[in-house]
Scaffold this active site. Structure first.
Site, PDB file in Angstrom:
ATOM      1  N   ASN A  74      -7.625  -2.942  13.977  1.00 12.71           N
ATOM      2  CA  ASN A  74      -9.027  -3.159  13.710  1.00 12.71           C
ATOM      3  C   ASN A  74      -9.145  -4.320  12.732  1.00 12.71           C
ATOM      4  O   ASN A  74     -10.085  -4.771  12.224  1.00 12.71           O
ATOM      5  CB  ASN A  74      -9.631  -2.125  12.967  1.00 12.71           C
ATOM      6  CG  ASN A  74      -8.965  -1.698  11.576  1.00 12.71           C
ATOM      7  OD1 ASN A  74      -8.138  -2.026  11.262  1.00 12.71           O
ATOM      8  ND2 ASN A  74      -9.702  -0.321  11.178  1.00 12.71           N
ATOM      9  N   GLU A 101      -9.568  -1.817   4.872  1.00  9.55           N
ATOM     10  CA  GLU A 101     -10.349  -1.864   6.418  1.00  9.55           C
ATOM     11  C   GLU A 101     -11.564  -2.536   6.278  1.00  9.55           C
ATOM     12  O   GLU A 101     -11.967  -3.227   5.340  1.00  9.55           O
ATOM     13  CB  GLU A 101     -10.644  -0.260   6.057  1.00  9.55           C
ATOM     14  CG  GLU A 101      -9.423   0.802   6.164  1.00  9.55           C
ATOM     15  CD  GLU A 101      -8.853   0.942   7.402  1.00  9.55           C
ATOM     16  OE1 GLU A 101      -8.827   0.161   8.265  1.00  9.55           O
ATOM     17  OE2 GLU A 101      -8.421   1.885   7.639  1.00  9.55           O
ATOM     18  N   ASP A 144       0.863  -1.143   0.014  1.00  8.98           N
ATOM     19  CA  ASP A 144      -0.046  -0.156  -0.138  1.00  8.98           C
ATOM     20  C   ASP A 144       0.874   1.153   0.102  1.00  8.98           C
ATOM     21  O   ASP A 144       2.226   1.153   0.105  1.00  8.98           O
ATOM     22  CB  ASP A 144      -0.907  -0.008   1.131  1.00  8.98           C
ATOM     23  CG  ASP A 144      -0.501  -0.438   2.501  1.00  8.98           C
ATOM     24  OD1 ASP A 144       0.952  -0.483   2.560  1.00  8.98           O
ATOM     25  OD2 ASP A 144      -0.833  -0.810   3.319  1.00  8.98           O
ATOM     26  N   HIS A 153      -7.036  -4.880   9.618  1.00  8.90           N
ATOM     27  CA  HIS A 153      -6.877  -4.669   8.407  1.00  8.90           C
ATOM     28  C   HIS A 153      -5.398  -5.403   8.030  1.00  8.90           C
ATOM     29  O   HIS A 153      -4.612  -5.338   8.810  1.00  8.90           O
ATOM     30  CB  HIS A 153      -6.971  -3.071   8.096  1.00  8.90           C
ATOM     31  CG  HIS A 153      -5.827  -2.103   8.626  1.00  8.90           C
ATOM     32  ND1 HIS A 153      -6.090  -0.894   8.944  1.00  8.90           N
ATOM     33  CD2 HIS A 153      -4.832  -2.111   8.529  1.00  8.90           C
ATOM     34  CE1 HIS A 153      -5.180  -0.346   9.218  1.00  8.90           C
ATOM     35  NE2 HIS A 153      -3.981  -1.351   9.020  1.00  8.90           N
TER      36      HIS A 153
HETATM   37  C1  GLP Z   1      -0.716   0.459   8.459  1.00  7.84           C
HETATM   38  C2  GLP Z   1      -0.302  -0.569   7.137  1.00  7.84           C
HETATM   39  C3  GLP Z   1      -0.442  -1.990   7.486  1.00  7.84           C
HETATM   40  C4  GLP Z   1       0.185  -2.328   8.897  1.00  7.84           C
HETATM   41  C5  GLP Z   1      -0.454  -1.484  10.031  1.00  7.84           C
HETATM   42  C6  GLP Z   1       0.002  -2.051  11.457  1.00  7.84           C
HETATM   43  O1  GLP Z   1      -1.863   0.832   8.517  1.00  7.84           O
HETATM   44  N1  GLP Z   1      -0.775   0.038   6.282  1.00  7.84           N
HETATM   45  O2  GLP Z   1       0.231  -2.539   6.430  1.00  7.84           O
HETATM   46  O3  GLP Z   1       0.058  -3.609   9.148  1.00  7.84           O
HETATM   47  O4  GLP Z   1      -0.199  -0.296   9.994  1.00  7.84           O
HETATM   48  O5  GLP Z   1       1.003  -1.108  11.805  1.00  7.84           O
HETATM   49  P1  GLP Z   1       2.201  -1.373  12.739  1.00  7.84           P
HETATM   50  O6  GLP Z   1       2.767  -2.469  12.626  1.00  7.84           O
HETATM   51  O7  GLP Z   1       2.936  -0.127  13.149  1.00  7.84           O
HETATM   52  O8  GLP Z   1       1.083  -1.555  14.057  1.00  7.84           O
END
Ligand code: GLP
Length: 234
Positions: free
Chosen positions: A135, A142, A66, A137
């Site tokens: 959440n 989402e 992404d 995702h």
């Molecule tokens: C973002 C990314 C995800 C990632 C998530 C969790 O929203 N788009 O790919 O898994 O955050 O991030 P973190 O590892 O910082 O908790």
């Protein structure tokens, strides 16, 4: 399916080993890569293996999950910038072999199509790395009424904006939109490795032990044949 490991360091080391074995077996494989704070330790381990001459990225190809809409590659919070600084600039990967959605594309629908065609032209993903949002995702898919298929432009939920605000000066600076690879593309990856820190324990259990529902996007991974979840105990 859920492998509980002692801590963040162990999770990162085990994941790096999985990646190392896969790259050694298939030097030109297609890696699906993720951002967020969770995979940073894995990337550091991969860089160490590269420096020890135990890993060669010369033929490796990568596609990221992404990118934020509206951030240039030079913006420190863009995912392109993240990937360059945490991995690509530190190993011998060929920059042309690294792909992320373009968050500055003038037409998001055209960019989503281009991204899907690009992934197809590489022959799909061999090994997909995932984190998980609080959440549920994956990528920026989402919670929704249906699972996405191909790459989509998404409106980020308030919860995600709030979770990611810690990385920006304030919540107002977090982009409201992102481009995300779709769930179907992720599901078509031959192997999936999901990393989660201890604070994600509840959502990981909901996703992997609860019902499969687009309200918890990661739950679809229960239907994937080859998923490893590394959940750190502390
Ligand atoms: C973002 C990314 C995800 C990632 C998530 C969790 O929203 N788009 O790919 O898994 O955050 O991030 P973190 O590892 O910082 O908790």
């Amino acid at each position: 399916m859920i492998q509980r490991v002692d801590n963040y360091e162990e999770m990162s080391r085990i994941a790096a080993k999985l990646f190392q074995v896969a790259i050694q077996k298939q030097p030109g494989l297609v890696l699906g890569l993720a951002t967020g704070t969770t995979p940073i330790g894995l990337y550091d381990n991969l860089v160490e293996l590269y420096r020890a001459r135990e890993l060669d990225f010369h033929f490796v190809r990568t596609v990221n999950l992404d990118e934020y809409v509206g951030l240039t590659a030079a913006h420190v919070q863009s995912y392109r910038y993240f990937m360059n600084t945490h991995l690509f600039d530190r190993v011998n990967i060929q920059r042309d072999n690294t792909h992320l959605p373009d968050g500055m594309a003038p037409d998001l629908a055209v960019e989503c199509k281009r991204y899907d065609e690009m992934v197809d032209s590489l022959g799909g993903i061999d090994l997909q790395l995932l984190g998980i949002g609080r959440n549920g995702h994956i990528g920026f898919n989402e919670p929704a009424d249906v699972f996405s298929t191909g790459t989509v432009a998404v409106d980020l939920t308030d919860d995600t904006i709030d979770a990611n605000a810690r990385l920006f000066a304030n919540a107002g600076e977090v982009p409201k939109k992102a481009i995300s690879m779709g769930i179907k593309t992720i599901m078509l990856a031959k192997k999936v490795v999901l990393l989660a820190t201890a604070d994600k324990k509840d959502i990981v259990e909901k996703a992997f032990l609860g019902p499969i529902t687009p309200r918890v996007p990661a739950s679809i991974l229960q239907a994937h044949q080859n998923v490893t979840v590394l959940l750190a105990k502390e």
